[in-house]
Design a protein around this motif. Structure first.
Motif, PDB file in Angstrom:
ATOM      1  N   PRO A  12    -105.512 104.127 -30.961  1.00 47.27           N
ATOM      2  CA  PRO A  12    -105.701 105.309 -30.115  1.00 47.27           C
ATOM      3  C   PRO A  12    -106.455 106.432 -30.817  1.00 47.27           C
ATOM      4  N   LYS A  13    -107.047 107.284 -29.994  1.00 46.10           N
ATOM      5  CA  LYS A  13    -107.563 108.561 -30.484  1.00 46.10           C
ATOM      6  C   LYS A  13    -106.453 109.605 -30.452  1.00 46.10           C
ATOM      7  N   LEU A  14    -105.597 109.473 -29.428  1.00 46.45           N
ATOM      8  CA  LEU A  14    -104.485 110.399 -29.230  1.00 46.45           C
ATOM      9  C   LEU A  14    -103.202 109.592 -29.075  1.00 46.45           C
ATOM     10  N   LEU A  15    -102.217 109.887 -29.912  1.00 44.49           N
ATOM     11  CA  LEU A  15    -100.925 109.201 -29.855  1.00 44.49           C
ATOM     12  C   LEU A  15     -99.876 110.181 -29.355  1.00 44.49           C
ATOM     13  N   LEU A  16     -99.216 109.810 -28.254  1.00 45.54           N
ATOM     14  CA  LEU A  16     -98.174 110.645 -27.649  1.00 45.54           C
ATOM     15  C   LEU A  16     -96.804 110.109 -28.064  1.00 45.54           C
ATOM     16  N   LEU A  17     -96.015 110.945 -28.697  1.00 42.05           N
ATOM     17  CA  LEU A  17     -94.685 110.549 -29.156  1.00 42.05           C
ATOM     18  C   LEU A  17     -93.638 111.311 -28.350  1.00 42.05           C
ATOM     19  N   ASP A  18     -92.834 110.574 -27.596  1.00 42.57           N
ATOM     20  CA  ASP A  18     -91.815 111.178 -26.736  1.00 42.57           C
ATOM     21  C   ASP A  18     -90.472 111.149 -27.452  1.00 42.57           C
ATOM     22  N   GLY A  27    -107.501 115.365 -34.879  1.00 44.29           N
ATOM     23  CA  GLY A  27    -106.722 115.380 -36.104  1.00 44.29           C
ATOM     24  C   GLY A  27    -105.554 116.337 -36.120  1.00 44.29           C
ATOM     25  N   GLN A  28    -105.297 116.998 -34.997  1.00 45.43           N
ATOM     26  CA  GLN A  28    -104.229 118.001 -34.957  1.00 45.43           C
ATOM     27  C   GLN A  28    -102.869 117.359 -34.669  1.00 45.43           C
ATOM     28  N   LEU A  29    -101.836 117.965 -35.220  1.00 41.08           N
ATOM     29  CA  LEU A  29    -100.452 117.614 -34.892  1.00 41.08           C
ATOM     30  C   LEU A  29     -99.918 118.721 -33.997  1.00 41.08           C
ATOM     31  N   TYR A  30     -99.669 118.396 -32.733  1.00 37.62           N
ATOM     32  CA  TYR A  30     -99.358 119.397 -31.710  1.00 37.62           C
ATOM     33  C   TYR A  30     -98.007 119.072 -31.097  1.00 37.62           C
ATOM     34  N   GLY A  31     -97.206 120.089 -30.861  1.00 42.79           N
ATOM     35  CA  GLY A  31     -95.889 119.900 -30.274  1.00 42.79           C
ATOM     36  C   GLY A  31     -95.787 120.467 -28.870  1.00 42.79           C
ATOM     37  N   LEU A  32     -95.097 119.736 -27.994  1.00 42.64           N
ATOM     38  CA  LEU A  32     -94.824 120.175 -26.624  1.00 42.64           C
ATOM     39  C   LEU A  32     -93.310 120.308 -26.516  1.00 42.64           C
ATOM     40  N   ILE A  33     -92.820 121.539 -26.367  1.00 44.29           N
ATOM     41  CA  ILE A  33     -91.381 121.765 -26.385  1.00 44.29           C
ATOM     42  C   ILE A  33     -90.954 122.551 -25.152  1.00 44.29           C
ATOM     43  N   GLY A  34     -89.638 122.589 -24.945  1.00 40.41           N
ATOM     44  CA  GLY A  34     -89.076 123.315 -23.822  1.00 40.41           C
ATOM     45  C   GLY A  34     -87.716 122.760 -23.458  1.00 40.41           C
ATOM     46  N   ILE A  93     -95.030 110.322 -39.895  1.00 39.01           N
ATOM     47  CA  ILE A  93     -95.965 110.867 -38.904  1.00 39.01           C
ATOM     48  C   ILE A  93     -97.142 111.547 -39.600  1.00 39.01           C
ATOM     49  N   ARG A  94     -96.860 112.303 -40.651  1.00 42.75           N
ATOM     50  CA  ARG A  94     -97.949 112.924 -41.415  1.00 42.75           C
ATOM     51  C   ARG A  94     -98.872 111.870 -41.998  1.00 42.75           C
ATOM     52  N   LEU A  95     -98.280 110.819 -42.560  1.00 45.87           N
ATOM     53  CA  LEU A  95     -99.065 109.751 -43.172  1.00 45.87           C
ATOM     54  C   LEU A  95     -99.948 109.060 -42.148  1.00 45.87           C
ATOM     55  N   VAL A  96     -99.391 108.792 -40.973  1.00 44.54           N
ATOM     56  CA  VAL A  96    -100.154 108.139 -39.905  1.00 44.54           C
ATOM     57  C   VAL A  96    -101.349 108.997 -39.499  1.00 44.54           C
ATOM     58  N   ARG A  97    -101.108 110.295 -39.305  1.00 39.02           N
ATOM     59  CA  ARG A  97    -102.197 111.198 -38.918  1.00 39.02           C
ATOM     60  C   ARG A  97    -103.300 111.214 -39.982  1.00 39.02           C
ATOM     61  N   ASP A  98    -102.897 111.327 -41.239  1.00 39.28           N
ATOM     62  CA  ASP A  98    -103.883 111.445 -42.313  1.00 39.28           C
ATOM     63  C   ASP A  98    -104.596 110.127 -42.600  1.00 39.28           C
ATOM     64  N   HIS A  99    -103.834 109.022 -42.578  1.00 38.64           N
ATOM     65  CA  HIS A  99    -104.406 107.719 -42.921  1.00 38.64           C
ATOM     66  C   HIS A  99    -105.349 107.210 -41.836  1.00 38.64           C
ATOM     67  N   TYR A 100    -104.952 107.394 -40.571  1.00 38.77           N
ATOM     68  CA  TYR A 100    -105.738 106.851 -39.462  1.00 38.77           C
ATOM     69  C   TYR A 100    -106.623 107.898 -38.782  1.00 38.77           C
ATOM     70  N   GLN A 101    -106.520 109.145 -39.243  1.00 36.28           N
ATOM     71  CA  GLN A 101    -107.362 110.217 -38.699  1.00 36.28           C
ATOM     72  C   GLN A 101    -107.239 110.298 -37.173  1.00 36.28           C
ATOM     73  N   ILE A 102    -106.019 110.287 -36.691  1.00 40.98           N
ATOM     74  CA  ILE A 102    -105.799 110.383 -35.247  1.00 40.98           C
ATOM     75  C   ILE A 102    -105.099 111.696 -34.913  1.00 40.98           C
ATOM     76  N   THR A 103    -105.082 111.997 -33.637  1.00 42.16           N
ATOM     77  CA  THR A 103    -104.468 113.212 -33.120  1.00 42.16           C
ATOM     78  C   THR A 103    -103.105 112.848 -32.538  1.00 42.16           C
ATOM     79  N   ILE A 104    -102.106 113.693 -32.767  1.00 40.53           N
ATOM     80  CA  ILE A 104    -100.751 113.390 -32.311  1.00 40.53           C
ATOM     81  C   ILE A 104    -100.196 114.561 -31.503  1.00 40.53           C
ATOM     82  N   LEU A 105     -99.687 114.239 -30.317  1.00 41.29           N
ATOM     83  CA  LEU A 105     -98.974 115.197 -29.473  1.00 41.29           C
ATOM     84  C   LEU A 105     -97.559 114.683 -29.303  1.00 41.29           C
ATOM     85  N   LEU A 106     -96.577 115.505 -29.634  1.00 43.99           N
ATOM     86  CA  LEU A 106     -95.201 115.011 -29.549  1.00 43.99           C
ATOM     87  C   LEU A 106     -94.308 115.963 -28.772  1.00 43.99           C
TER      88      LEU A 106
END
Length: 252
Positions: free
Chosen positions: A170-176, A29-36, A194-207
């Motif tokens: 998915p359990k984990l959705l990767l957004l590039d 259920g976490q919204l996680y960012g990968l940056i650099g 993106i917030r709505l998708v995470r909350d409505h579908y109870q999935i984890t997002i890494l972007l």
């Protein structure tokens, strides 16, 4: 248990060490960012997570199961879906059919049923149409279901690609870089989606994202890469106040 556990992940291409000793734990259920910075290894990590590349070393576990060595289709079935920096829609298909292509692997009926149009085929098609329309409604695309994907405005094409990824359940959705090329109004709308998708579908997002307003607006934790290695990790506030991150990423 974390949904995604990445330990000591690395990959070499000849003499080039593209990713080195990366560790990542993302809770359900976490919204996680990968940056650099550009070239830091972000998309390479997405390719490792989805089986496009096989790591030279390290493990990748989804729900406790190591997926290293599995094919992209097997990893998709295990619960990881992704979008791409460059939109990869079926431009000559309708918006509805784009989403339905991702639903087909969830429909269980014999091939002969579709060939001779037995009742099971029509039942499955009805279920797919209903499911696809439900997903499109979340993205405010249900009114354009019959449009060709190529006829959608750019921002809505971006949203459609996310909708198609979501259709694989998915359990984990990767957004590039989901906000790439969007104007500020489209980006703000995308953040809410993106917030709505995470909350409505109870999935984890890494972007992966370069738009720092989006990153700080929706991500709960961040991992910063530089030259394929971890530079910093933590909350957006912690990371963006890190002097090393400011130097490497913000160029100050």
């Amino acid at each position: 248990m974390a949904l995604l556990e990445v330990k000591n992940l690395g990959i070499s291409f000849g003499g080039l060490r593209a990713v080195d000793n990366v560790n990542l734990n993302i809770d359900k259920g976490q919204l996680y960012g990968l940056i650099g910075p550009n070239g830091a290894g972000k998309t390479t990590i997405f390719n490792l997570l989805t089986g496009v590349y096989r790591p030279t070393d390290g493990t990748i576990k989804i729900d406790g199961v190591n997926i290293v060595g599995k094919s992209p289709s097997e990893i998709c079935q295990a619960g990881i879906a992704r979008t791409f920096q460059n939109i990869r829609l079926f431009k000559k298909m309708s918006v509805l059919d784009n989403v339905k292509t991702a639903l087909h692997n969830q429909m269980k009926y014999p091939l002969v049923t579709s060939f001779i149009r037995l009742p099971g085929y029509f039942k499955a098609e009805k279920e797919m149409n209903e499911k696809a329309m439900e997903i499109l409604k979340v993205f405010d695309l249900d009114g354009q279901a019959d449009y060709l994907a190529s006829n959608l405005p750019y921002g809505k094409q971006r949203k459609l690609e996310i909708a198609r990824g979501l259709a694989t359940n998915p359990k984990l959705l990767l957004l590039d870089e989901p906000a790439a090329g969007m104007n500020p109004n489209e980006t703000a709308e995308l953040m809410e989606t993106i917030r709505l998708v995470r909350d409505h579908y109870q999935i984890t997002i890494l972007l992966i994202e370069h738009d720092m307003k989006l990153v700080t607006g929706i991500c709960e934790k961040l991992l910063v890469l530089n030259f394929g290695t971890e530079l910093a990790a933590g909350t957006p506030e912690e990371v963006l106040n890190n002097p090393e991150v400011i130097t490497a990423y913000l160029g100050e």
